[in-house]
Design a protein around this motif. Structure first.
Motif, mmCIF file in Angstrom:
data_model
loop_
_atom_site.group_PDB
_atom_site.id
_atom_site.type_symbol
_atom_site.label_atom_id
_atom_site.label_comp_id
_atom_site.label_asym_id
_atom_site.label_seq_id
_atom_site.Cartn_x
_atom_site.Cartn_y
_atom_site.Cartn_z
ATOM 1 N N UNK A 33 5.916 4.903 8.373
ATOM 2 C CA UNK A 33 5.414 3.674 7.756
ATOM 3 C C UNK A 33 4.685 2.779 8.754
ATOM 4 N N UNK A 34 5.140 2.770 9.991
ATOM 5 C CA UNK A 34 4.542 1.894 11.000
ATOM 6 C C UNK A 34 3.430 2.558 11.812
ATOM 7 N N UNK A 136 5.074 -3.183 2.757
ATOM 8 C CA UNK A 136 5.852 -1.989 2.448
ATOM 9 C C UNK A 136 6.417 -2.095 1.040
ATOM 10 N N UNK A 137 6.768 -0.938 0.474
ATOM 11 C CA UNK A 137 7.409 -0.897 -0.840
ATOM 12 C C UNK A 137 8.340 0.299 -0.908
ATOM 13 N N UNK A 160 6.404 3.507 0.688
ATOM 14 C CA UNK A 160 4.953 3.338 0.695
ATOM 15 C C UNK A 160 4.572 2.193 1.628
ATOM 16 N N UNK A 161 3.322 2.230 2.038
ATOM 17 C CA UNK A 161 2.777 1.129 2.830
ATOM 18 C C UNK A 161 1.396 0.783 2.281
ATOM 19 N N UNK A 162 1.065 -0.508 2.381
ATOM 20 C CA UNK A 162 -0.261 -0.974 1.987
ATOM 21 C C UNK A 162 -0.876 -1.665 3.192
ATOM 22 N N UNK A 176 -0.654 3.934 0.881
ATOM 23 C CA UNK A 176 -0.228 5.331 1.095
ATOM 24 C C UNK A 176 1.216 5.480 0.655
ATOM 25 N N UNK A 177 1.465 6.520 -0.127
ATOM 26 C CA UNK A 177 2.754 6.749 -0.761
ATOM 27 C C UNK A 177 3.301 8.079 -0.261
#
Length: 186
Positions: A33-34, A136-137, A160-162, A176-177
């Motif tokens: 994610x990071x 993030x989600x 996910x991250x936006x 991105x999921x």
């Protein structure tokens, strides 16, 4: 105009990175994610099977409400939306959604006709690319359509991250999921 939405029945609820208790999340998930660099490049260097991009939809469409808000646009305004799957060995590992406001699409036309070319290969070639925000989600399987839900291999949610990016002061979103296959194979 049509809607571009090949993955969801309910749009994601994003929260800014600072609102997440990263220490309580799985380290391997946080690591992805990071990722500060190109996700495409990281996938290509991590996995040894062929990489490909499958275009699922592209066109002018209304943005998701949260995306329109993030881009400071009225919710009725159309944007160029592109949805793809990033595949390893023909299997989806990530699905992604790019939202380019119309003015941004006009100013960065090289981002509008990618077809099956990875977006990451293009935007990370810009020396002035900046990630100005990361959200993030944690997306419940019930938020995904039935076809996408089948890719979860029984997992109850996905991460996910936006990314909010800027090139030449043009702001756009890349969401991105991460499918379970990514973490099982990494």
């Amino acid at each position: 105009m049509k809607s571009i939405n090949n993955f969801f029945v309910k749009e994601p609820a994003w929260r800014e990175l600072s609102q997440w208790p990263l220490r309580t999340m799985p380290k391997h998930v946080v690591d992805w994610l990071l990722e500060p660099n190109s996700l495409t490049n990281r996938i290509k260097t991590t996995f040894h099977k062929p990489f490909s991009v499958s275009l699922k939809g592209q066109g002018l469409a209304k943005s998701f409400l949260a995306d329109a808000q993030r881009l400071n646009q009225p919710p009725y305004r159309y944007a160029l939306t592109r949805e793809v799957e990033l595949n390893i060995g023909g299997k989806p590992f990530v699905f992604a959604r790019t939202t380019l406001p119309r003015k941004v699409a006009h100013n960065l036309q090289e981002l509008t006709h990618l077809g099956s070319k990875p977006l990451g290969e293009v935007i990370f070639s810009y020396p002035d690319l900046k990630r100005v925000r990361l959200d993030l989600a944690k997306i419940d399987a019930a938020q995904l359509n039935i076809t996408t839900r089948k890719l979860l291999a029984g997992q109850p949610y996905i991460w996910a991250r936006r990314n909010t990016y800027q090139i030449n002061k043009c702001t756009f979103l890349v969401s991105e999921f991460f499918l379970p296959a990514l973490f099982e194979s990494a």
